[in-house]
Design a protein around this motif. Sequence first.
Motif, PDB file in Angstrom:
ATOM      1  N   HIS A  10       0.857  -1.191   0.000  1.00 39.53           N
ATOM      2  CA  HIS A  10       0.000   0.000   0.000  1.00 39.53           C
ATOM      3  C   HIS A  10       0.898   1.248   0.000  1.00 39.53           C
ATOM      4  N   PRO A  11       1.517   1.549  -1.127  1.00 40.08           N
ATOM      5  CA  PRO A  11       2.493   2.653  -1.172  1.00 40.08           C
ATOM      6  C   PRO A  11       1.874   4.041  -1.078  1.00 40.08           C
ATOM      7  N   ASN A  12       0.558   4.118  -0.940  1.00 43.42           N
ATOM      8  CA  ASN A  12      -0.103   5.419  -0.851  1.00 43.42           C
ATOM      9  C   ASN A  12      -0.105   5.992   0.569  1.00 43.42           C
ATOM     10  N   ILE A  13       0.383   5.248   1.554  1.00 44.37           N
ATOM     11  CA  ILE A  13       0.348   5.702   2.954  1.00 44.37           C
ATOM     12  C   ILE A  13       1.364   6.816   3.154  1.00 44.37           C
ATOM     13  N   SER A  14       0.914   7.908   3.736  1.00 46.56           N
ATOM     14  CA  SER A  14       1.808   9.057   3.916  1.00 46.56           C
ATOM     15  C   SER A  14       2.186   9.313   5.364  1.00 46.56           C
ATOM     16  N   VAL A  15       1.370   8.872   6.328  1.00 41.43           N
ATOM     17  CA  VAL A  15       1.645   9.124   7.740  1.00 41.43           C
ATOM     18  C   VAL A  15       1.417   7.848   8.536  1.00 41.43           C
ATOM     19  N   VAL A  16       2.352   7.539   9.424  1.00 43.06           N
ATOM     20  CA  VAL A  16       2.258   6.345  10.276  1.00 43.06           C
ATOM     21  C   VAL A  16       2.622   6.735  11.703  1.00 43.06           C
ATOM     22  N   ASN A  17       1.996   6.090  12.672  1.00 42.87           N
ATOM     23  CA  ASN A  17       2.406   6.263  14.071  1.00 42.87           C
ATOM     24  C   ASN A  17       2.305   4.915  14.766  1.00 42.87           C
ATOM     25  N   SER A  18       3.449   4.318  15.054  1.00 44.29           N
ATOM     26  CA  SER A  18       3.489   3.053  15.797  1.00 44.29           C
ATOM     27  C   SER A  18       3.750   3.399  17.262  1.00 44.29           C
ATOM     28  N   MET A  19       2.692   3.484  18.035  1.00 41.93           N
ATOM     29  CA  MET A  19       2.767   4.073  19.373  1.00 41.93           C
ATOM     30  C   MET A  19       3.438   3.143  20.377  1.00 41.93           C
ATOM     31  N   ASP A  20       3.997   3.782  21.390  1.00 39.16           N
ATOM     32  CA  ASP A  20       4.821   3.084  22.369  1.00 39.16           C
ATOM     33  C   ASP A  20       4.544   3.703  23.739  1.00 39.16           C
ATOM     34  N   THR A  21       5.246   3.228  24.742  1.00 38.94           N
ATOM     35  CA  THR A  21       5.261   3.846  26.053  1.00 38.94           C
ATOM     36  C   THR A  21       6.725   3.938  26.459  1.00 38.94           C
ATOM     37  N   ARG A  22       7.214   4.833  27.181  1.00 36.48           N
ATOM     38  CA  ARG A  22       6.919   5.236  28.488  1.00 36.48           C
ATOM     39  C   ARG A  22       7.399   6.641  28.737  1.00 36.48           C
ATOM     40  N   VAL A  23       8.108   7.227  27.769  1.00 40.27           N
ATOM     41  CA  VAL A  23       8.567   8.609  27.906  1.00 40.27           C
ATOM     42  C   VAL A  23       7.534   9.535  27.264  1.00 40.27           C
ATOM     43  N   PRO A  24       7.095  10.580  27.923  1.00 36.76           N
ATOM     44  CA  PRO A  24       6.115  11.488  27.313  1.00 36.76           C
ATOM     45  C   PRO A  24       6.762  12.328  26.215  1.00 36.76           C
ATOM     46  N   MET A  25       6.767  11.786  24.992  1.00 34.98           N
ATOM     47  CA  MET A  25       7.500  12.450  23.912  1.00 34.98           C
ATOM     48  C   MET A  25       6.929  12.065  22.562  1.00 34.98           C
ATOM     49  N   HIS A  26       6.942  13.011  21.636  1.00 36.39           N
ATOM     50  CA  HIS A  26       6.635  12.726  20.235  1.00 36.39           C
ATOM     51  C   HIS A  26       7.966  12.376  19.563  1.00 36.39           C
ATOM     52  N   LEU A  27       8.096  11.096  19.221  1.00 34.24           N
ATOM     53  CA  LEU A  27       9.374  10.510  18.843  1.00 34.24           C
ATOM     54  C   LEU A  27       9.423  10.271  17.341  1.00 34.24           C
ATOM     55  N   ARG A  28      10.510  10.683  16.710  1.00 33.20           N
ATOM     56  CA  ARG A  28      10.624  10.557  15.255  1.00 33.20           C
ATOM     57  C   ARG A  28      12.066  10.259  14.848  1.00 33.20           C
ATOM     58  N   PRO A  29      12.278   9.981  13.544  1.00 33.69           N
ATOM     59  CA  PRO A  29      13.638   9.782  13.067  1.00 33.69           C
ATOM     60  C   PRO A  29      14.382  11.119  12.963  1.00 33.69           C
ATOM     61  N   PRO A  30      15.714  11.024  12.796  1.00 36.38           N
ATOM     62  CA  PRO A  30      16.535   9.813  12.742  1.00 36.38           C
ATOM     63  C   PRO A  30      16.935   9.325  14.125  1.00 36.38           C
ATOM     64  N   SER A  31      17.273   8.046  14.186  1.00 40.80           N
ATOM     65  CA  SER A  31      17.626   7.421  15.458  1.00 40.80           C
ATOM     66  C   SER A  31      19.118   7.101  15.574  1.00 40.80           C
ATOM     67  N   THR A  32      19.867   7.316  14.487  1.00 36.60           N
ATOM     68  CA  THR A  32      21.291   6.981  14.522  1.00 36.60           C
ATOM     69  C   THR A  32      22.183   8.151  14.122  1.00 36.60           C
ATOM     70  N   SER A  33      21.611   9.321  13.935  1.00 40.47           N
ATOM     71  CA  SER A  33      22.413  10.485  13.564  1.00 40.47           C
ATOM     72  C   SER A  33      21.600  11.745  13.835  1.00 40.47           C
ATOM     73  N   LYS A  34      22.236  12.898  13.730  1.00 39.57           N
ATOM     74  CA  LYS A  34      21.525  14.155  13.882  1.00 39.57           C
ATOM     75  C   LYS A  34      20.575  14.370  12.708  1.00 39.57           C
ATOM     76  N   SER A  35      19.481  15.068  12.973  1.00 38.89           N
ATOM     77  CA  SER A  35      18.481  15.303  11.939  1.00 38.89           C
ATOM     78  C   SER A  35      19.084  15.988  10.720  1.00 38.89           C
ATOM     79  N   GLU A  36      19.909  16.994  10.951  1.00 39.45           N
ATOM     80  CA  GLU A  36      20.467  17.781   9.843  1.00 39.45           C
ATOM     81  C   GLU A  36      21.432  16.972   8.981  1.00 39.45           C
TER      82      GLU A  36
END
Length: 282
Positions: free
Chosen positions: A82-108
Amino acid sequence: MKRTFPGKGEYLGYTEGIDNDGDGNFNEDGIGGLDLHRNYPENWRPNSGGDLTGRGYTQGGAGEYPLSELETRSTALWMLSHPNISVVNSMDTRVPMHLRPPSTSKSEERMYPQDLAIYKEMDELGLSFTGYPWAGDVYETYSTRYKVNSMTGDPLKPEPLFGHGPDFGYFYYGSIWYGDELWNGGAMKDYDSDGIYDEYDGLMWDDEENGSRGFKPWTSFNHPQLGEVEIGGFHPKFFCTEWSRLAVGKLGEKASAIQSRHGQKTSSVDYFRSESKETIRR
């Protein structure tokens, strides 16, 4: 139960359970111990001890191999069909935070400037609904959210997290993917104004709003293998990682509203009317 610090006193701490195979470790066998947000193929790394060279990164909770779990494999395969999907949120717990990539380097360093601008707009949108203390990437914002190590006082540094779902979503699939942390172990507000949302804040909220259901007073117990111990603390399943029943409605309502707004921000289509005219060349 009296608190002690590293290098002081003699103590051992375990989650409640037994050493079922006699290897000296408790509760490490059988079902569990895996984090689905470490099981995606983007920048996946093996479990702790799985790098036989001793020189590479490892990732606790990664699973046996990328997409080894039914949940992550089904999610990835369904999305790829389904390549038409534009937004995904795989929710988790336990830190009150909106979490996004990147996870291995700085965003810039790894994101296109236009994409980063969209993500930053989404960060602010999420905060406008939840009032969370943090929104941003995993590598830098998440890893350094408390600035200093509470036990050593050393400054915290960015740290990579491998196999993360949001990184798979952005770098591999090409969507906006968040891994929002919904529940925060009861740390609804900073009760002692120390800038840290920790177990003290969770305990205060549990007493004031939750009828003290989330914390069990320390009680003596005769353990079949350890002998006399004390059992107590926050409920590991129904408070530490799972929502309190008093918070389910509010958190779920906010999460639903955020996803709706994310979808609205990305699903707009611009169109215009065109006309064709016949021309004659001479």
